[in-house]
Motif scaffolding. Structure first.
Motif, PDB file in Angstrom:
ATOM      1  N   ARG A 182     -59.949 -41.006  19.891  1.00  0.00           N
ATOM      2  CA  ARG A 182     -60.620 -40.320  20.991  1.00  0.00           C
ATOM      3  C   ARG A 182     -61.058 -38.893  20.671  1.00  0.00           C
ATOM      4  O   ARG A 182     -61.469 -38.139  21.554  1.00  0.00           O
ATOM      5  CB  ARG A 182     -59.718 -40.362  22.222  1.00  0.00           C
ATOM      6  CG  ARG A 182     -59.496 -41.803  22.681  1.00  0.00           C
ATOM      7  CD  ARG A 182     -58.689 -41.936  23.936  1.00  0.00           C
ATOM      8  NE  ARG A 182     -59.347 -41.361  25.095  1.00  0.00           N
ATOM      9  CZ  ARG A 182     -58.926 -41.552  26.346  1.00  0.00           C
ATOM     10  NH1 ARG A 182     -57.871 -42.320  26.570  1.00  0.00           N
ATOM     11  NH2 ARG A 182     -59.552 -40.990  27.354  1.00  0.00           N
ATOM     12  N   ALA A 183     -61.019 -38.528  19.400  1.00  0.00           N
ATOM     13  CA  ALA A 183     -61.452 -37.190  19.002  1.00  0.00           C
ATOM     14  C   ALA A 183     -62.869 -36.848  19.462  1.00  0.00           C
ATOM     15  O   ALA A 183     -63.140 -35.687  19.788  1.00  0.00           O
ATOM     16  CB  ALA A 183     -61.331 -37.025  17.485  1.00  0.00           C
ATOM     17  N   PRO A 184     -63.826 -37.803  19.508  1.00  0.00           N
ATOM     18  CA  PRO A 184     -65.174 -37.439  19.961  1.00  0.00           C
ATOM     19  C   PRO A 184     -65.220 -36.811  21.349  1.00  0.00           C
ATOM     20  O   PRO A 184     -66.187 -36.114  21.682  1.00  0.00           O
ATOM     21  CB  PRO A 184     -65.926 -38.784  19.925  1.00  0.00           C
ATOM     22  CG  PRO A 184     -65.252 -39.534  18.829  1.00  0.00           C
ATOM     23  CD  PRO A 184     -63.788 -39.188  18.976  1.00  0.00           C
ATOM     24  N   GLU A 185     -64.179 -37.043  22.149  1.00  0.00           N
ATOM     25  CA  GLU A 185     -64.162 -36.454  23.489  1.00  0.00           C
ATOM     26  C   GLU A 185     -63.952 -34.944  23.452  1.00  0.00           C
ATOM     27  O   GLU A 185     -64.126 -34.261  24.461  1.00  0.00           O
ATOM     28  CB  GLU A 185     -63.072 -37.124  24.329  1.00  0.00           C
ATOM     29  CG  GLU A 185     -63.364 -38.588  24.593  1.00  0.00           C
ATOM     30  CD  GLU A 185     -62.194 -39.332  25.226  1.00  0.00           C
ATOM     31  OE1 GLU A 185     -61.136 -38.705  25.423  1.00  0.00           O
ATOM     32  OE2 GLU A 185     -62.346 -40.534  25.505  1.00  0.00           O
ATOM     33  N   LEU A 186     -63.591 -34.420  22.283  1.00  0.00           N
ATOM     34  CA  LEU A 186     -63.365 -32.981  22.135  1.00  0.00           C
ATOM     35  C   LEU A 186     -64.619 -32.287  21.612  1.00  0.00           C
ATOM     36  O   LEU A 186     -64.556 -31.444  20.725  1.00  0.00           O
ATOM     37  CB  LEU A 186     -62.173 -32.726  21.208  1.00  0.00           C
ATOM     38  CG  LEU A 186     -60.833 -33.258  21.722  1.00  0.00           C
ATOM     39  CD1 LEU A 186     -59.743 -33.018  20.701  1.00  0.00           C
ATOM     40  CD2 LEU A 186     -60.463 -32.609  23.049  1.00  0.00           C
ATOM     41  N   GLY A 187     -65.758 -32.672  22.168  1.00  0.00           N
ATOM     42  CA  GLY A 187     -66.990 -31.967  21.843  1.00  0.00           C
ATOM     43  C   GLY A 187     -68.177 -32.836  21.478  1.00  0.00           C
ATOM     44  O   GLY A 187     -69.318 -32.503  21.822  1.00  0.00           O
ATOM     45  N   LEU A 188     -67.977 -33.942  20.788  1.00  0.00           N
ATOM     46  CA  LEU A 188     -69.117 -34.731  20.327  1.00  0.00           C
ATOM     47  C   LEU A 188     -69.775 -35.510  21.464  1.00  0.00           C
ATOM     48  O   LEU A 188     -71.010 -35.547  21.565  1.00  0.00           O
ATOM     49  CB  LEU A 188     -68.684 -35.689  19.213  1.00  0.00           C
ATOM     50  CG  LEU A 188     -69.836 -36.388  18.484  1.00  0.00           C
ATOM     51  CD1 LEU A 188     -70.756 -35.383  17.808  1.00  0.00           C
ATOM     52  CD2 LEU A 188     -69.290 -37.382  17.455  1.00  0.00           C
ATOM     53  N   VAL A 189     -68.975 -36.141  22.310  1.00  0.00           N
ATOM     54  CA  VAL A 189     -69.538 -36.870  23.457  1.00  0.00           C
ATOM     55  C   VAL A 189     -70.384 -35.920  24.301  1.00  0.00           C
ATOM     56  O   VAL A 189     -71.512 -36.246  24.697  1.00  0.00           O
ATOM     57  CB  VAL A 189     -68.411 -37.487  24.310  1.00  0.00           C
ATOM     58  CG1 VAL A 189     -68.989 -38.101  25.582  1.00  0.00           C
ATOM     59  CG2 VAL A 189     -67.648 -38.548  23.521  1.00  0.00           C
ATOM     60  N   GLN A 190     -69.861 -34.733  24.541  1.00  0.00           N
ATOM     61  CA  GLN A 190     -70.541 -33.771  25.403  1.00  0.00           C
ATOM     62  C   GLN A 190     -71.813 -33.216  24.753  1.00  0.00           C
ATOM     63  O   GLN A 190     -72.845 -33.069  25.409  1.00  0.00           O
ATOM     64  CB  GLN A 190     -69.587 -32.618  25.743  1.00  0.00           C
ATOM     65  CG  GLN A 190     -68.347 -33.046  26.509  1.00  0.00           C
ATOM     66  CD  GLN A 190     -67.189 -33.485  25.620  1.00  0.00           C
ATOM     67  OE1 GLN A 190     -67.373 -33.885  24.469  1.00  0.00           O
ATOM     68  NE2 GLN A 190     -65.979 -33.408  26.160  1.00  0.00           N
TER      69      GLN A 190
END
Length: 330
Positions: A182-190
């Motif tokens: 779930r690392a993408p939720e710390l900036g990449l998704v946004q």
């Protein structure tokens, strides 16, 4: 089925695509016949996004897709084909984002696929010796040459995405994203949402951990990538099976395949998020397809999060050697 754009000005495709790494022997032995069966099932189901790379089986995945396109010419008119380059095979992992390498490798891919242009061309891994602005400029030249309709990057940081996108429009960023990563939720998704970039999630069923039939340990230990992957090594493997049993139990209660819940969860993360699971099995493909059709309620999402809360996984998603190339940003 949910339809989403592959980038701000890109084609609209079903949110579920096919990841064609499985068309090589990466997750176990397969045949071109198996690969064509999956492609045929995808085509008949209306799936259009097919993702491959020059290094998947050292061209074998692209060759299988090319052979299918020759057998089913109408598929070329409807499939949106993505491929990648930038990884240099060899005993020591290295990357090359130079114009000469990217153009040469893309031309090889076009030959294997039997097409004049791909719909989406990714830089598979960043070559840190070349500023990403220069790489984005190279990708712009490739689009202007007519050999690719749009471009993207795989496994880059949000800050790198902003720098590249300022030079030439980035249609998509590919990243591992699932209930287990779930690392993408710390900036990449946004950042992707803000810039109008598609986020294409690979390994959305956790390399089998988020399915009804995870790869047995003895099988995983016979596969080059997984036998070195911390999540598939003991004692982590047994712990991960025990934790993900909770998702399997929830799926049984809901009357759905576990893989369908995993796919539906990924697709619930945003209208710009796509999923490209891979499979060697038509039966498993239909479970994945169910995930793209499934509408999760707030209660469903809460139950999934309760079963697999953030940080549940035992072991890193990559080993030290496997971390060479992907950009860490958190």
């Amino acid at each position: 089925m949910k339809a989403r754009k592959l980038g701000e000005g890109g084609p609209e495709v079903p949110a579920l695509g096919v990841g064609a790494m499985s068309f090589s022997d990466f997750y176990g032995p397969t045949t071109e016949e198996n690969s064509h069966a999956v492609l045929r099932a995808a085509f008949e189901a209306g799936i259009r996004h097919i993702d491959t790379s020059n290094v998947y089986g050292m061209g074998r995945s692209e060759e299988a897709i090319g052979a299918f396109l020759r057998e089913v010419p109408q598929a070329r008119e409807q499939f949106v084909i993505a491929t990648k380059a930038g990884i240099v095979p060899g005993p020591k992992r290295r990357f090359d984002n130079s114009p000469e390498h990217l153009v040469s490798e893309l031309e090889g891919s076009l030959g294997r696929l039997g097409v004049e242009a791909v719909d989406l061309f990714y830089v598979h891994r960043r070559d840190q010796s070349i500023p990403i602005e220069e790489v984005a400029g190279t990708l712009g030249e490739i689009v202007r040459s007519g050999k690719a309709k749009a471009v993207g990057f795989s496994e880059i940081a949000p800050s790198s995405l902003r720098r590249a996108h300022a030079v030439f429009p980035v249609a998509a960023v590919q990243s591992e994203y699932s209930l287990s990563t779930r690392a993408p939720e710390l900036g990449l998704v946004q950042t992707c949402a803000e810039l109008g970039v598609a986020l294409v999630a690979f390994a959305p069923v956790g390399r089998s951990l988020l399915t009804d039939h995870p790869l047995p340990l003895e099988v995983a230990q016979g596969l080059g990538f997984l036998k070195q992957n911390p999540r598939f090594m003991e004692p982590n493997y047994a712990a991960n099976i025990a934790v993900t049993d909770r998702l399997r139990a929830l799926a049984r209660e809901m009357g759905e395949p576990t893989a369908a819940l995993a796919i539906a969860w990924v697709l619930s993360r945003g209208e710009h998020v796509h999923a490209i699971p891979g499979t060697r099995s038509v039966a498993h493909f239909r479970e994945l397809l169910r995930g793209a059709e499934l509408e999760l309620s707030d209660a469903d999402l809460a139950a999934i999060e309760a079963a697999l809360p953030v940080g549940w996984a035992h072991g890193d998603r990559y080993s030290e050697a496997q971390w060479v190339g992907p950009e860490r940003y958190c």
